[in-house]
Design an enzyme around this catalytic site. Structure first.
Site, PDB file in Angstrom:
ATOM      1  N   ASP A  23      35.992  39.956  51.283  1.00 51.64           N
ATOM      2  CA  ASP A  23      37.242  40.607  51.376  1.00 51.64           C
ATOM      3  C   ASP A  23      38.143  40.398  52.029  1.00 51.64           C
ATOM      4  OD1 ASP A  23      39.212  43.274  49.908  1.00 51.64           O
ATOM      5  OD2 ASP A  23      39.342  41.734  49.674  1.00 51.64           O
ATOM      6  N   SER A  24      39.068  40.532  51.239  1.00 49.86           N
ATOM      7  CA  SER A  24      40.388  39.297  52.900  1.00 49.86           C
ATOM      8  C   SER A  24      40.873  40.206  53.765  1.00 49.86           C
ATOM      9  CB  SER A  24      41.726  38.549  52.240  1.00 49.86           C
ATOM     10  OG  SER A  24      41.904  40.005  52.302  1.00 49.86           O
ATOM     11  N   GLY A  25      40.144  41.663  53.807  1.00 53.00           N
ATOM     12  CA  GLY A  25      40.897  42.760  54.421  1.00 53.00           C
ATOM     13  C   GLY A  25      42.313  43.792  54.256  1.00 53.00           C
ATOM     14  N   PHE A  27      42.791  45.227  51.305  1.00 52.68           N
ATOM     15  CA  PHE A  27      43.231  46.842  50.994  1.00 52.68           C
ATOM     16  C   PHE A  27      43.137  47.408  52.846  1.00 52.68           C
ATOM     17  CE2 PHE A  27      42.694  50.001  48.649  1.00 52.68           C
ATOM     18  CZ  PHE A  27      41.608  50.743  49.128  1.00 52.68           C
ATOM     19  N   ASP A  77      46.427  39.186  51.144  1.00 52.94           N
ATOM     20  CA  ASP A  77      47.526  39.318  50.175  1.00 52.94           C
ATOM     21  C   ASP A  77      48.422  40.460  51.075  1.00 52.94           C
ATOM     22  OD1 ASP A  77      45.651  41.327  47.747  1.00 52.94           O
ATOM     23  OD2 ASP A  77      45.257  40.726  49.573  1.00 52.94           O
ATOM     24  N   GLN A 120      49.427  39.839  42.634  1.00 57.05           N
ATOM     25  CA  GLN A 120      50.032  41.263  42.359  1.00 57.05           C
ATOM     26  C   GLN A 120      51.108  41.310  41.438  1.00 57.05           C
ATOM     27  OE1 GLN A 120      49.093  43.831  44.500  1.00 57.05           O
ATOM     28  NE2 GLN A 120      46.815  42.422  45.507  1.00 57.05           N
ATOM     29  N   GLY A 147      45.965  44.888  43.419  1.00 59.57           N
ATOM     30  CA  GLY A 147      47.208  45.995  42.601  1.00 59.57           C
ATOM     31  C   GLY A 147      46.960  47.380  42.665  1.00 59.57           C
ATOM     32  N   CYS A 237      14.117  53.045  36.810  1.00 62.88           N
ATOM     33  CA  CYS A 237      14.281  52.963  37.347  1.00 62.88           C
ATOM     34  C   CYS A 237      12.858  53.319  38.595  1.00 62.88           C
ATOM     35  CB  CYS A 237      16.030  53.197  38.626  1.00 62.88           C
ATOM     36  SG  CYS A 237      15.702  54.767  38.388  1.00 62.88           S
ATOM     37  N   CYS A 240      13.828  57.138  38.967  1.00 58.04           N
ATOM     38  CA  CYS A 240      13.715  57.753  37.808  1.00 58.04           C
ATOM     39  C   CYS A 240      11.352  57.941  37.552  1.00 58.04           C
ATOM     40  CB  CYS A 240      14.227  57.743  36.578  1.00 58.04           C
ATOM     41  SG  CYS A 240      16.012  58.310  36.655  1.00 58.04           S
ATOM     42  N   HIS A 265      18.867  54.859  41.671  1.00 63.95           N
ATOM     43  CA  HIS A 265      19.197  55.264  40.656  1.00 63.95           C
ATOM     44  C   HIS A 265      20.801  55.011  39.967  1.00 63.95           C
ATOM     45  CE1 HIS A 265      19.731  57.001  36.383  1.00 63.95           C
ATOM     46  NE2 HIS A 265      21.052  57.635  37.194  1.00 63.95           N
TER      47      HIS A 265
END
Lengths: 320, 444
Positions: A23-25, A27, A77, A120, A147, A237, A240, A265
């Site tokens: 991610d770009s940072g 958020f 963004d 956005q 967004g 899994c 389980c 799980h």
């Protein structure tokens, strides 16, 4: 970034041979909004520990992501919380387009790294449309719907998702960021999304919550102390196959291994859900799958969430 | 079970326990260690990650400290603790106190022994203790014992009491054991107490020997209650009394040098908590236990003479005059020499920027590792060293990631189990002395 470059990129540093998405940072503009100042240049963050400031510009974000060498990178963004209204939303939308262009220009590695745009426009249909129309003009390998998934009303959420998928090109991936819960995944696939990311399954595992087709089990609760069934009798899994709810309950307070068991799980649950979705689509029975899924999750039609029923109906999936 | 000794040299026993376990189907090599668990799990590890480790010992060590609070659950479960913890086919040894958690003293009485679990103090009467064993169904368990750490120079009376109480508990445990269908094929381990008084230790040993126990536990030697010399002398004297055909376990001893001292004094089985303690400190075991000098490595060393000389200079410089870069170089040179040849003065010591030598392990939280892309220990075949670097571990520790504990635990267990294998090899080759010297040189 220098350290990671020395380590042969993030793949080398982590020793992970498969795909990586960074991610770009962006958020953090929302999650750390108190520590952030947004200008046309970029986002200025101040460290709560020593007051040190860093400027995260589109160029800087891409520079870091280039050094990391991830297979998919996100543009920087201008993100606003989905609960914000007013002119800030419009400003952010236009700026995101300008920043997209700066990111594209800054990408030193377009052959190996796929830069995705992020649509956005908040919860405003007109703004979203403008953003969509502009961003799809750029030649990029994929699009994220951003967004959203920030605490807004689900009724607005699905309409924005559907609007976005209607405009986005069919031959490029649609990545819905921050989704999520099982029901949301199923519905959003129906609305036309392809890729998702969410901290939920692993984070909730670390809090002792195991995901199952009918909801979730809070394994910390005393009711599981003598429950000798596995989390899900139908799950294959490793957790389980070997451990009971009672053991996980007992282990939870004592060792991190419990967190690992439940995480495994929950990841298996998510992967299995998505693979079942794909299989049912390929076999042309996705609507039936959705029906079964909803019934299992909610029990009866009167318990189905309203927004899900509406969203599915909008794409011609009628739930009984 | 049967103990087959292949050799006994100067009190050091080397051999195999066979026909072990309730099904009589297991065997284990001695000297050896146990797989330490907390609430029935190797710390941080799932079944799958545990199976990545080579040389995991047979006996799984459970403690009542971490499990007694779940007695009711196990009684309802009915299928035994092994299956409950996800290890249905393993050899289970159940002891009372967790070696890695402090055990306050002053709570044992003539009729009860206390353990500290997650929910606080649990008082065990004999019948509760045996009820737990019958619900758990271990392969081995030691009898209830008054082994709480006694302050130094405790009164003779108190120590005498610990021996008497323990013998009394043993007899009562045996009574229940022998009448129990469920414990039919399990072995009781007799517990030898006696504090720091030789006569009491011998009395405890001689009396315990008279009972039909499967083996012996040397208890009450944990902690700081006596000098090392006294401790070792007592161990020698006790094992000297014990029959040769039954295994001798000891609690509370984990450091490599201490393990070797005890092996030399007739101890067979050790707890495996030391790697866990190292992991919790963010450290990786790095001590060299390759006592054999490898001819190929010798040649490598001689080619690297110039580096060796530089190394020597750098090691002798004090901390303040050594720049970060120099420290890094120290490190790289140290890495080049760590070729498993048994070279001590260079290869097995790791300097941190303080110029101090740390015993047996490296502290991965130290900034010098930030861009060190070598494995934790050069040549170590464990999953962690084959796949990851010191720099990555440094990063994980810095960001407080759970993965740090998982990876460190894998490496530390692997390293420790390999150390025990080297003890067995050294005994077979008659080289224990070399191994002891090698380890002693690495101690702070």
């Amino acid at each position: 970034p220098d350290l990671i470059a020395k380590a042969n990129g993030l793949h080398g540093f982590m020793n992970w041979r498969r795909a990586l998405l960074t991610d770009s940072g962006g958020f953090q503009m929302v999650s750390l909004v108190e520590l952030a100042e947004v200008t046309e240049e970029g986002v200025r963050f101040s460290s709560p520990y020593n007051g040190e400031e860093i400027l995260l510009s589109p160029e800087k974000s891409i520079e870091i992501q280039n050094a990391l060498g991830s297979d998919i990178m996100m543009q920087l963004d201008d993100v606003v919380s989905s609960t914000v209204t007013g002119p800030r939303v419009e400003e952010a939308m236009y700026r995101s387009i300008r920043w997209l262009d700066r990111c594209i220009a800054a990408n030193k590695n377009p052959e190996k790294q796929n830069l995705f745009a992020i649509i956005q426009g908040g919860l405003d249909a007109e703004l979203r449309k403008k953003c969509l129309k502009e961003m799809i003009k750029r030649d990029i390998p994929g699009f994220a719907i951003g967004g959203l998934s920030g605490g807004e009303e689900k009724d607005h959420f699905w309409r924005m998702v559907l609007l976005s998928t209607e405009y986005l090109p069919r031959e490029k991936p649609r990545y819905l960021m921050g989704v999520g819960y099982a029901t949301d995944l199923v519905v959003c696939v129906a609305l036309g999304c392809d890729m998702f990311d969410c901290v939920f399954p692993t984070r909730t595992a670390r809090f002792g919550s195991a995901l199952v087709p009918w909801g979730s089990l809070q394994l910390k609760h005393r009711q599981y102390a003598k429950d000798f069934k596995p989390i899900d009798e139908e799950c294959t899994c490793p957790t389980c196959k070997r451990y009971t709810r009672a053991y996980l309950h007992a282990l939870f307070k004592s060792d991190t291994a419990a967190l690992h068991h439940i995480t495994i799980h929950n990841i298996a649950y998510q992967l299995n859900l998505m693979s079942s979705i794909r299989e049912s689509i390929q076999q042309r029975r996705f609507p039936e799958f959705i029906q079964q899924f909803m019934k299992r999750m909610y029990g009866s039609a009167d318990k189905y969430p309203r927004w899900a029923v509406d969203a599915l109906s909008a794409v011609n999936v009628k739930l009984e | 079970m049967k103990l087959i000794l292949s050799s006994v040299v100067n009190g050091c026993r080397h051999g195999k326990l066979i026909e072990v376990g309730r099904k009589g189907s297991k065997s284990l090599d001695i000297p050896g260690c146990l797989l330490y668990t907390r609430t029935g799990t190797a710390p941080h590890l799932t079944h799958d990650t545990l199976s990545l480790i080579e040389g995991v010992p047979e006996p799984v060590h459970l403690t009542l400290s971490t499990l007694a609070e779940h007695q009711e659950v196990l009684e309802e479960y009915k299928e035994g603790i092994g299956k409950f913890i996800g290890m249905p086919d393993s050899l289970i040894y159940c002891s009372v106190n967790d070696p890695a958690s402090p055990c306050p003293s002053g709570y044992n009485t003539n009729k009860t022994v206390s353990v500290w679990g997650g929910g606080g103090r649990i008082e065990l009467t004999l019948s509760k203790f045996m009820a737990i064993q019958q619900a758990f169904k271990p392969d081995w368990y030691h009898c209830m014992a008054d082994g709480e750490p006694l302050p130094p120079r405790s009164s003779r009376k108190r120590i005498n009491k610990s021996v008497d109480r323990t013998l009394g508990f043993l007899d009562e445990c045996l009574k229940v054991h022998q009448n129990s269908e469920v414990l039919k094929n399990a072995e009781i381990i007799g517990v030898i107490e006696g504090g720091d008084i030789l006569e009491e230790r011998l009395r405890s040993a001689r009396e315990t020997m008279k009972r039909p126990v499967g083996g012996f536990l040397l208890d009450g030697l944990q902690g700081e209650s006596m000098t090392d010399d006294l401790k070792l002398d007592l161990i020698s004297s006790v094992t000297g009394e014990l029959p040769v055909d039954k295994p001798r376990l000891i609690h509370g001893i984990g450091k490599p040098d201490e393990v070797l001292e005890c092996v030399s004094r007739g101890v067979d089985l050790f707890e495996g908590f030391f790697p866990y303690q190292v992991t919790e400190q963010g450290k990786a075991l790095s001590f060299n236990f390759k006592y054999k000098v490898d001819p190929e490595a010798e040649e490598e060393k001689s080619l690297a003479v110039p580096l060796h000389q530089i190394q020597g200079q750098q090691l002798s410089s004090t901390c303040t005059s050594v720049t970060h870069e120099q420290c890094e170089k120290n490190h790289i040179f140290a890495m080049l020499h760590r070729n498993g040849s048994g070279d001590n003065d260079v290869g097995s010591k790791t300097s941190d920027c303080d110029g101090k030598v740390k015993a047996f392990s490296i502290d991965l939280k130290n900034e010098q590792f930030r861009d060190d892309f070598s494995p934790l220990v050069e040549g170590c075949p464990c999953y962690c060293c084959k796949n990851h670097t010191r720099a990555y571990l440094y990063h994980l520790l810095l960001t407080n990631e759970l993965l740090a504990g998982v990876l460190l635990m894998i490496h530390n267990l692997h390293h420790y189990f390999a150390f025990f294998q080297s003890i067995r090899d050294a005994l077979k080759d008659g080289c224990l002395k070399d191994l002891k010297e090698l380890i002693a040189k690495q101690k702070v």
